[in-house]
Design a protein around this motif. Structure first.
Motif, short mmCIF file in Angstrom:
data_model
loop_
_atom_site.label_atom_id
_atom_site.label_comp_id
_atom_site.label_asym_id
_atom_site.label_seq_id
_atom_site.Cartn_x
_atom_site.Cartn_y
_atom_site.Cartn_z
N ALA A 59 -4.61 10.85 4.56
CA ALA A 59 -5.72 10.19 5.25
C ALA A 59 -6.74 11.22 5.72
CB ALA A 59 -5.18 9.37 6.42
N ALA A 60 -6.26 12.34 6.27
CA ALA A 60 -7.17 13.38 6.74
C ALA A 60 -7.96 13.98 5.58
CB ALA A 60 -6.39 14.48 7.46
N GLU A 61 -7.31 14.22 4.45
CA GLU A 61 -7.98 14.76 3.27
C GLU A 61 -9.06 13.80 2.78
OE1 GLU A 61 -8.42 17.39 -0.21
OE2 GLU A 61 -7.56 17.64 1.79
N ALA A 62 -8.78 12.49 2.86
CA ALA A 62 -9.73 11.49 2.38
C ALA A 62 -10.82 11.19 3.41
CB ALA A 62 -8.99 10.20 2.04
N GLY A 63 -10.63 11.65 4.64
CA GLY A 63 -11.63 11.41 5.67
C GLY A 63 -11.62 9.99 6.19
N VAL A 64 -10.45 9.35 6.20
CA VAL A 64 -10.33 7.98 6.70
C VAL A 64 -9.17 7.92 7.69
CG1 VAL A 64 -11.21 7.05 4.52
CG2 VAL A 64 -8.75 7.18 4.88
N SER A 65 -9.03 6.80 8.37
CA SER A 65 -7.96 6.66 9.35
C SER A 65 -6.63 6.39 8.65
CB SER A 65 -8.27 5.52 10.31
OG SER A 65 -8.17 4.27 9.66
N HIS A 66 -5.55 6.77 9.36
CA HIS A 66 -4.22 6.49 8.85
C HIS A 66 -3.99 4.99 8.75
CE1 HIS A 66 0.29 6.31 9.13
NE2 HIS A 66 0.14 7.23 8.20
N ALA A 67 -4.55 4.25 9.67
CA ALA A 67 -4.40 2.79 9.64
C ALA A 67 -5.02 2.20 8.38
CB ALA A 67 -5.03 2.17 10.89
N LEU A 68 -6.12 2.79 7.92
CA LEU A 68 -6.77 2.28 6.71
C LEU A 68 -5.91 2.54 5.49
CD1 LEU A 68 -9.33 0.82 5.85
CD2 LEU A 68 -10.41 3.05 5.46
N LEU A 69 -5.22 3.68 5.47
CA LEU A 69 -4.29 3.95 4.37
C LEU A 69 -3.20 2.89 4.35
CD1 LEU A 69 -2.76 7.38 3.36
CD2 LEU A 69 -1.27 5.41 3.73
N ARG A 70 -2.64 2.58 5.50
CA ARG A 70 -1.60 1.56 5.57
C ARG A 70 -2.14 0.21 5.12
NH1 ARG A 70 3.59 3.52 5.95
NH2 ARG A 70 3.61 5.33 7.33
N HIS A 71 -3.38 -0.08 5.48
CA HIS A 71 -3.99 -1.36 5.10
C HIS A 71 -4.11 -1.47 3.58
CE1 HIS A 71 -6.80 -4.71 4.86
NE2 HIS A 71 -7.62 -3.94 4.17
N HIS A 72 -4.55 -0.42 2.93
CA HIS A 72 -4.79 -0.47 1.48
C HIS A 72 -3.52 -0.35 0.66
CE1 HIS A 72 -9.11 -0.76 1.22
NE2 HIS A 72 -9.28 0.25 2.05
N PHE A 73 -2.57 0.50 1.09
CA PHE A 73 -1.44 0.83 0.23
C PHE A 73 -0.07 0.53 0.85
CE2 PHE A 73 -4.96 3.60 -1.04
CZ PHE A 73 -5.05 3.27 -2.38
N GLY A 74 -0.02 0.27 2.13
CA GLY A 74 1.23 -0.11 2.77
C GLY A 74 2.13 1.07 3.12
N SER A 75 2.29 2.00 2.20
CA SER A 75 3.21 3.13 2.40
C SER A 75 2.86 4.25 1.43
CB SER A 75 4.65 2.68 2.17
OG SER A 75 4.84 2.33 0.80
N LYS A 76 3.57 5.36 1.60
CA LYS A 76 3.36 6.47 0.66
C LYS A 76 3.83 6.08 -0.74
CE LYS A 76 5.66 10.43 1.08
NZ LYS A 76 6.05 11.82 1.46
N ASP A 77 4.89 5.31 -0.83
CA ASP A 77 5.35 4.84 -2.14
C ASP A 77 4.30 3.96 -2.81
OD1 ASP A 77 7.86 6.10 -2.23
OD2 ASP A 77 8.79 4.51 -1.05
N GLY A 78 3.64 3.10 -2.02
CA GLY A 78 2.58 2.27 -2.58
C GLY A 78 1.41 3.10 -3.06
N LEU A 79 1.10 4.15 -2.34
CA LEU A 79 0.02 5.05 -2.75
C LEU A 79 0.41 5.80 -4.02
CD1 LEU A 79 -2.74 6.15 -2.17
CD2 LEU A 79 -1.75 7.67 -0.46
N ARG A 80 1.66 6.20 -4.10
CA ARG A 80 2.11 6.88 -5.32
C ARG A 80 2.00 5.96 -6.53
NH1 ARG A 80 7.63 10.27 -6.20
NH2 ARG A 80 7.34 10.74 -8.39
N ARG A 81 2.37 4.69 -6.37
CA ARG A 81 2.25 3.75 -7.47
C ARG A 81 0.79 3.61 -7.90
NH1 ARG A 81 6.38 1.16 -4.50
NH2 ARG A 81 4.89 -0.18 -3.41
#
Length: 211
Positions: free
Chosen positions: A37-59
């Motif tokens: 999230a920090a690398e992308a310049g967005v909030s951690h909550a937004l990452l959770r909103h879009h992908f749910g988890s690190k596994d979801g982001l990996r997929r």
């Protein structure tokens, strides 16, 4: 401003690109969602909103890489003028890996970590290679039916051996070559050598050289 924080990208795309970079650099286990999230310049909550988890982001990262791989294979035409299909695969897919060190690093880490996700990724790559071979009407040749069946089984593996081999071995190959493994001149020479070796056979090529 980095590529992963470009305002031209959606937050979802920035997160996926940041994950690709950090997974490639650090590996999946060593990368936290907060770092992404920090690398992308967005909030951690937004990452959770879009992908749910690190596994979801990996997929999501895997899907993007696989989509690129499928698009490259879709551009592959049946070889002409006596070209080897395997060598043609190698030449075309070099466009994917040759200029993209981040994708190479990501795929190398992802495939070699030996996890269930690694197996799923390789299976998807294998399915893509098999589907393209089927679309091109590749069969087992004039051999007996058991030999044709064996060829059908192993042809997509051979395609991936040719495509992925230099990428997986790049860290050690660079110690044996004067130029980078994926430098344009090295790619050109390797593709030409593949063409000759696959057309004549390794033993035939060596025998001809020794005359």
């Amino acid at each position: 401003m980095t590529e992963t924080t470009s305002p031209d990208l959606t937050a979802r795309a920035r997160l996926r690109m940041a994950a690709l970079h950090l997974f490639a650099e650090r590996g999946f286990e060593a990368t936290s969602t907060r770092a992404i999230a920090a690398e992308a310049g967005v909030s951690h909550a937004l990452l959770r909103h879009h992908f749910g988890s690190k596994d979801g982001l990996r997929r999501a990262v895997d899907e993007e890489v696989l989509d690129t791989f499928d698009r490259i294979l879709a551009d592959l035409d049946a070889p002409a003028g006596g070209e080897s299909l395997m060598a043609t695969f190698g030449t075309v897919t070099a466009r994917l890996f040759g200029a993209d060190e981040v994708r190479r690093s990501y795929l190398r880490r992802a495939l070699l970590e030996g996890s269930a996700a690694s197996g799923d990724l390789f299976t998807r790559l294998l399915d893509g290679a098999r589907a393209r071979l089927d679309q091109l009407g590749v069969d087992g040749g004039p051999e007996s039916e058991p030999e044709r069946e064996s060829d059908r089984l192993w042809a997509p593996y051979q395609v991936l051996f040719l495509i992925l081999g230099p990428m997986l071995l790049e860290p050690v190959m660079r110690h044996t070559l004067d130029d980078p493994v994926f430098a344009p001149d090295v790619l050109r020479d390797r593709s030409a050598a593949n063409q000759r070796l696959l057309a004549r056979g390794l033993i035939g090529a060596r025998s001809g050289r020794d005359r």
